[in-house]
Write a protein that holds these residues in place. Structure first.
Motif, short mmCIF file in Angstrom:
data_model
loop_
_atom_site.label_atom_id
_atom_site.label_comp_id
_atom_site.label_asym_id
_atom_site.label_seq_id
_atom_site.Cartn_x
_atom_site.Cartn_y
_atom_site.Cartn_z
N ALA A 77 0.82 -1.20 -0.03
CA ALA A 77 -0.07 -0.08 -0.10
C ALA A 77 0.83 1.18 0.13
O ALA A 77 1.97 1.31 0.58
CB ALA A 77 -1.03 -0.11 1.35
N ASP A 89 -6.81 4.23 2.55
CA ASP A 89 -7.15 2.80 2.41
C ASP A 89 -6.80 1.88 3.69
O ASP A 89 -5.80 2.20 4.36
CB ASP A 89 -6.13 2.18 1.22
N SER A 140 -3.73 0.51 -3.16
CA SER A 140 -3.45 -0.51 -2.38
C SER A 140 -3.75 -1.90 -3.17
O SER A 140 -4.74 -1.89 -3.73
CB SER A 140 -4.43 -0.69 -1.23
N HIS A 156 -6.31 -2.76 4.21
CA HIS A 156 -6.38 -3.95 3.67
C HIS A 156 -6.16 -5.19 4.66
O HIS A 156 -5.62 -4.88 5.79
CB HIS A 156 -5.46 -4.21 2.63
#
Length: 429
Positions: A143, A153, A388, A155
């Motif tokens: 990312a 973002d 990302s 993840h």
């Protein structure tokens, strides 16, 4: 791919941590910024897992060990009587707990549990069970904040969700990318709770696709309630991939995407939610909203996504209802790429597959390095957004198998050459 080496790394880290630290977090300030003011009872588990995992990440704890450790820390905190241990705040939706106090308890629990496990003759059985599970997939992620002022973002990669949560049933891996907008409250909330809400569904074991749908809807509902209560304005797109031994399940809201590669060829498995998509435009207009061009197609002239978790002030036009799709695995799968629009704005899906295949053929199968390669490509091509990327490789897929075969051929050729040189008669002077 978990291994004995990974277990050794966990034991080594645990020994070092307990050598350098006591069984309590002793600093006055918290090691993380806690953005929530309050947590509801149903939010404690997800919030505590996230705080523990984030703290362990700062301490360089091995990833899979951090996951299983954070789950059991969160379980211990969840079992505490909140009304007796933490300050409560009454609302019209029930009693809320002061988040900073719960987080402080989590950081103390990290130290307590680590020291307890280190003092034991061996690690608990469930740690070995989780970390030594024979995964047939492996993932890497990268990312980059890129040119944006903030990183919105998030993840997550969980190789074995039901094993981590000590649930029965077939192994289910969970990978997701969340792309926040208007702040980080929604994306952080989704990171903490979506996978748990999916796993809570009564359909999780037998109907994973239905569980994904229910998990999205519940997460959106709970966050919208929180947003209305605390005057939060943010939202997040979400794309989730769950893989079993037989199927790949994908669920999504918004314009983050996942693509599949079979036999090194791009396969579309979803269509992102954008305001100018004909069915989305009709849905919005039927509800009394509008889709207009303002630098991009936008719902009511503001948001450039038509579905998201959160965005409470834009409901019902911006829907939290996901689309879900299931695909039968046939053995030809190479990998899945999951990414936010920071990648897809500058790299089309078919080219992303080509970039991955070429990179693997040139440099071998390294999931983290391959994900970083895609992120670098997006930044170099002028992406203006956070980027990302997660790449999930199928260990028995054609690409990985051929790569392994190629390496073995090179090794055998090298060995044969060395043997030939060793047995070849030398010329005497």
């Amino acid at each position: 791919m978990a291994s004995d080496e990974e277990m050794e790394g966990a034991v080594t880290w645990l020994k070092k941590f307990c050598t350098d630290n006591t069984d309590r977090y002793e600093k006055e300030e918290n090691p993380l910024r806690i953005i929530a003011y309050y947590v509801a009872s149903q939010e404690i588990m997800g919030a505590c897992m996230n705080w523990a995992a984030s703290y362990l990440h700062k301490l360089d704890c091995p990833l899979n060990f951090a996951l299983v450790l954070s789950y059991h820390i969160a379980k211990e905190v969840e079992l505490l009587d909140s009304s007796q241990n933490f300050t409560q705040h009454d609302t019209d939706q029930g009693s809320q707990t002061v988040a900073a106090e719960v987080a402080r308890c989590v950081f103390n629990k990290v130290h307590q549990v680590c020291c307890r496990w280190h003092a034991a003759p061996e690690l608990p059985y469930f740690v070995k069970e989780y970390m030594l599970d024979d995964h047939k997939i492996f993932a890497g992620a990268c990312a980059d904040q890129n040119r944006r002022k903030k990183m919105e973002d998030r993840h997550i990669c969980i190789p074995n969700l039901n094993n981590l949560l000590q649930m029965e049933g077939k192994r289910v891996s969970y990978h997701a990318v969340y792309d926040g907008h208007g702040g980080i409250d929604a994306v952080q909330y989704t990171l903490q709770h979506l996978h748990l809400n999916i796993a809570k569904s009564t359909h999780f074991t037998l109907e994973p696709a239905r569980a994904i749908e229910e998990g999205f809807i519940l997460t959106d509902k709970n966050f919208v309630q929180k947003a209305n209560r605390e005057n939060l304005r943010s939202g997040t797109t979400s794309v989730v991939i769950m893989i079993t031994s037989t199927h790949l399940h994908v669920g999504w809201v918004g314009d983050s995407q996942a693509i599949l590669a079979r036999n090194s060829t791009h396969i579309d498995i979803m269509t992102p939610h954008k305001p100018d998509r004909e069915d989305e435009k009709k849905r919005i207009e039927d509800l009394g909203g509008c889709v207009v061009w303002f630098g991009a197609w936008r719902v009511n002239g503001t948001l450039s996504v038509s579905r998201a978790i959160g965005d409470a002030s834009h409901k019902p036009y911006v829907s939290g209802q996901p689309d879900v799709k299931s695909l039968l695995l046939d053995g030809s799968e190479d990998f899945v790429v999951i990414a936010c629009d920071g990648l897809w704005d500058v790299i089309p899906p078919w080219e992303a597959v080509e970039l991955v295949v070429d990179y693997v053929k040139d440099f071998g199968v390294d999931a983290d390095a391959t994900a970083k390669h895609l992120v670098t490509q997006a930044v170099d091509r002028g992406s203006q957004d956070n980027v990302s990327v997660i790449i999930v490789f199928f260990e028995d897929g054609p690409l990985v198998t051929s790569c392994k075969s190629g390496i073995m051929r090179k090794i055998r050729k090298c060995v044969a050459t060395c043997k030939d040189r060793m047995t070849r008669p030398r010329c005497r002077k």
